[in-house]
Every structure is written in C-alpha cells, then in structure tokens.
Motif scaffolding. Structure first.
Motif, mmCIF file in Angstrom:
data_model
loop_
_atom_site.group_PDB
_atom_site.id
_atom_site.type_symbol
_atom_site.label_atom_id
_atom_site.label_comp_id
_atom_site.label_asym_id
_atom_site.label_seq_id
_atom_site.Cartn_x
_atom_site.Cartn_y
_atom_site.Cartn_z
ATOM 1 N N MET A 186 -0.994 -0.045 22.131
ATOM 2 C CA MET A 186 -0.276 -0.770 23.173
ATOM 3 C C MET A 186 1.067 -0.112 23.414
ATOM 4 O O MET A 186 1.502 0.742 22.627
ATOM 5 C CB MET A 186 -0.088 -2.235 22.759
ATOM 6 N N THR A 187 1.753 -0.511 24.491
ATOM 7 C CA THR A 187 3.100 -0.046 24.772
ATOM 8 C C THR A 187 4.029 -1.252 24.846
ATOM 9 O O THR A 187 3.587 -2.369 25.132
ATOM 10 C CB THR A 187 3.170 0.742 26.094
ATOM 11 N N VAL A 188 5.315 -1.003 24.589
ATOM 12 C CA VAL A 188 6.324 -2.060 24.621
ATOM 13 C C VAL A 188 7.453 -1.623 25.539
ATOM 14 O O VAL A 188 8.007 -0.529 25.373
ATOM 15 C CB VAL A 188 6.885 -2.352 23.219
ATOM 16 N N ALA A 189 7.805 -2.461 26.513
ATOM 17 C CA ALA A 189 8.897 -2.155 27.433
ATOM 18 C C ALA A 189 9.967 -3.231 27.331
ATOM 19 O O ALA A 189 9.686 -4.414 27.540
ATOM 20 C CB ALA A 189 8.386 -2.060 28.864
ATOM 21 N N GLN A 195 6.887 3.417 23.948
ATOM 22 C CA GLN A 195 7.948 2.458 24.234
ATOM 23 C C GLN A 195 8.707 2.916 25.469
ATOM 24 O O GLN A 195 8.785 4.125 25.756
ATOM 25 C CB GLN A 195 8.912 2.337 23.052
ATOM 26 N N ALA A 196 9.266 1.936 26.206
ATOM 27 C CA ALA A 196 9.975 2.261 27.439
ATOM 28 C C ALA A 196 11.180 1.341 27.612
ATOM 29 O O ALA A 196 11.106 0.154 27.289
ATOM 30 C CB ALA A 196 9.047 2.129 28.638
ATOM 31 N N VAL A 256 5.856 2.102 33.536
ATOM 32 C CA VAL A 256 4.702 2.505 34.339
ATOM 33 C C VAL A 256 4.251 3.904 33.940
ATOM 34 O O VAL A 256 3.049 4.148 33.726
ATOM 35 C CB VAL A 256 5.032 2.469 35.837
ATOM 36 N N ALA A 257 5.195 4.838 33.835
ATOM 37 C CA ALA A 257 4.853 6.211 33.468
ATOM 38 C C ALA A 257 4.184 6.265 32.105
ATOM 39 O O ALA A 257 3.220 7.013 31.891
ATOM 40 C CB ALA A 257 6.118 7.076 33.482
ATOM 41 N N CYS A 258 4.684 5.466 31.181
ATOM 42 C CA CYS A 258 4.140 5.422 29.825
ATOM 43 C C CYS A 258 2.689 4.940 29.854
ATOM 44 O O CYS A 258 1.811 5.518 29.206
ATOM 45 C CB CYS A 258 4.999 4.502 28.973
ATOM 46 N N ALA A 283 7.815 -5.546 39.122
ATOM 47 C CA ALA A 283 7.308 -4.412 39.902
ATOM 48 C C ALA A 283 6.425 -3.518 39.034
ATOM 49 O O ALA A 283 5.388 -3.021 39.485
ATOM 50 C CB ALA A 283 8.471 -3.610 40.489
ATOM 51 N N ALA A 284 6.847 -3.325 37.789
ATOM 52 C CA ALA A 284 6.065 -2.498 36.868
ATOM 53 C C ALA A 284 4.702 -3.127 36.606
ATOM 54 O O ALA A 284 3.676 -2.434 36.572
ATOM 55 C CB ALA A 284 6.823 -2.306 35.559
ATOM 56 N N THR A 285 4.676 -4.444 36.433
ATOM 57 C CA THR A 285 3.406 -5.135 36.199
ATOM 58 C C THR A 285 2.465 -4.959 37.377
ATOM 59 O O THR A 285 1.268 -4.685 37.202
ATOM 60 C CB THR A 285 3.658 -6.634 35.944
ATOM 61 N N ALA A 286 2.981 -5.124 38.583
ATOM 62 C CA ALA A 286 2.151 -4.969 39.772
ATOM 63 C C ALA A 286 1.578 -3.555 39.870
ATOM 64 O O ALA A 286 0.396 -3.364 40.201
ATOM 65 C CB ALA A 286 2.962 -5.305 41.019
ATOM 66 N N ARG A 287 2.388 -2.555 39.571
ATOM 67 C CA ARG A 287 1.913 -1.173 39.638
ATOM 68 C C ARG A 287 0.869 -0.892 38.569
ATOM 69 O O ARG A 287 -0.143 -0.228 38.819
ATOM 70 C CB ARG A 287 3.084 -0.201 39.496
ATOM 71 N N ILE A 288 1.116 -1.403 37.377
ATOM 72 C CA ILE A 288 0.175 -1.156 36.278
ATOM 73 C C ILE A 288 -1.175 -1.787 36.569
ATOM 74 O O ILE A 288 -2.220 -1.167 36.375
ATOM 75 C CB ILE A 288 0.752 -1.681 34.950
ATOM 76 N N THR A 289 -1.183 -3.031 37.038
ATOM 77 C CA THR A 289 -2.458 -3.687 37.310
ATOM 78 C C THR A 289 -3.200 -3.013 38.460
ATOM 79 O O THR A 289 -4.432 -3.053 38.514
ATOM 80 C CB THR A 289 -2.255 -5.179 37.630
#
Length: 214
Positions: free
Chosen positions: A1-4, A29-30, A37-39, A61-67
């Motif tokens: 997983m990743t953590v931001a 991590q970010a 998003v990049a991660c 915004a990051a959530t929307a892009r990731i999904t």
C-alpha cells in the motif's frame, strides 16, 4: 500500500503501524496530492491511504485521479477533518473508506484489510452523518436513476443499503449468494458507481431508502 500525508511524522507513524502488521507492506509514501497520484501510478498498490488537506491538489483530487487512472487501487481516506463536504466529496470521488485520525490503530489496519479484499469501511461518525444528511432532506431525490433497475435489482440495492452481506441478502430473497453477487455487479454498472458504499449513497439519493426504514 501507499501512504499520503503532508506531515512527515504522521506519515512515518502510520507507515510503521501498517508495516508491522502481518501481510501488510507500505511500498510508497507521498507528502502531497500530486506525489500521491504519481506514487500509485508507478507502484500500483492494492490500497492507498490518503489524507485530505495536502498541497499539490489535495487528497480529494488525488482520490478522483487514482480511481479513474488506477482502478485496481482502492483509496481509504484518513483525516483529522470530518466536515460533511469532505466526507461526501471523498466518497463520490471513489474512496471506499473514510476514517478519522483519532481512530484506534487497529481500526485503521482493519480498514486497509477490508479495502484490500474489495470491501468498504466507514467510521461510525461518517455513517451517522450520511444518514443525518438524507434525514434532513438536504439532498433532492433522484428517483429517475431507479428506472434503470429491474424490480429484483431494486430489492438487492435496498438490502445493500441496509448493510447486508451477499449471503444475508440471499437468505432474505431465497436465492443463491452467487446470484446476489451477479445482481450487485449489474446494479453497480447501471447506477454508474464503483462499489457498495457508493451504491448505498445512490439508494439514499434516489429515495429508495430512508433513514430508519427497514
């Protein structure tokens, strides 16, 4: 997983808790939304744990892009902010979990495991606010969306919104869990939602389910 998370100490602490759990591993991590998003796009983790208020576009915004760009990664929001606009924006952006940072570490771990298995987990305060919002009539009903569903699919959606698992729905309707699973998949597709959390929101938005109704 990743953590931001934009706070380095918090980010490292969460990562340490998760890394210590059997079967869980933090691979990235970010410190901000763009990096998050990049991660995810580079590492393709099963789960992305996301803060909301961060630089670089923020967690929503990051959530929307990731999904949209990495549908195999499921986003769990972990934040100090429990304002309604954040809760509903995060869920509509595609998050499958929403927890506050004062949650017990065990609950955060549970949320990650549930998300990784394809499920969803909301903090009790989030569930309460979801119900309260629709109880006050703040959101107009969009009953037209229900016309896309057959009567049986509408029944299934009603039970999903009540929080029943597939086996429980099967028992209620006298059909097999596999058939329920097929119905749920069709309901999600017809409503244009990603998971059971968003299907539950749709059930309230359409007026199919009302707070307190069984």
């Amino acid at each position: 997983m990743t953590v931001a998370d934009d706070q380095a100490v918090v980010r490292a602490g969460i990562a340490a808790i998760l890394d210590a759990e059997p079967g869980l591993s933090v691979i990235g991590q970010a410190p901000d939304g763009e990096s998050a998003v990049a991660c995810v796009l580079e590492l393709r983790p099963d789960v992305a744990l996301m803060d909301i208020r961060m630089p670089g576009g923020g967690g929503l915004a990051a959530t929307a892009r990731i999904t949209a760009e990495a549908p195999g990664t499921r986003v769990v929001v972990l934040t100090t902010f429990d304002l309604d606009e954040y809760v509903f924006a995060a869920l509509r952006a595609g998050a499958v979990g929403f927890l506050l940072k004062d949650a017990e570490p065990e609950r955060v771990v549970d949320a990650v495991r549930v998300a990784a298995r394809g499920g969803a987990l909301l903090d009790p305060v989030v569930t309460r606010r979801l119900v309260e919002r629709y109880a006050t009539g703040d959101v107009p009903a969009d009953a037209a969306r229900l016309r896309r569903l057959t009567p049986r699919e509408t029944e299934v959606l009603r039970y999903v919104a009540r929080g029943l698992a597939n086996a429980e729905i099967a028992a209620e309707l006298g059909i097999s869990p596999a058939t329920v699973k097929d119905h749920v998949a069709v309901v999600l597709t017809k409503l244009g939602v990603r998971d059971r959390v968003q299907a539950t929101i749709a059930a309230y938005e359409t007026g199919l389910v009302r707070p307190g109704a069984r």
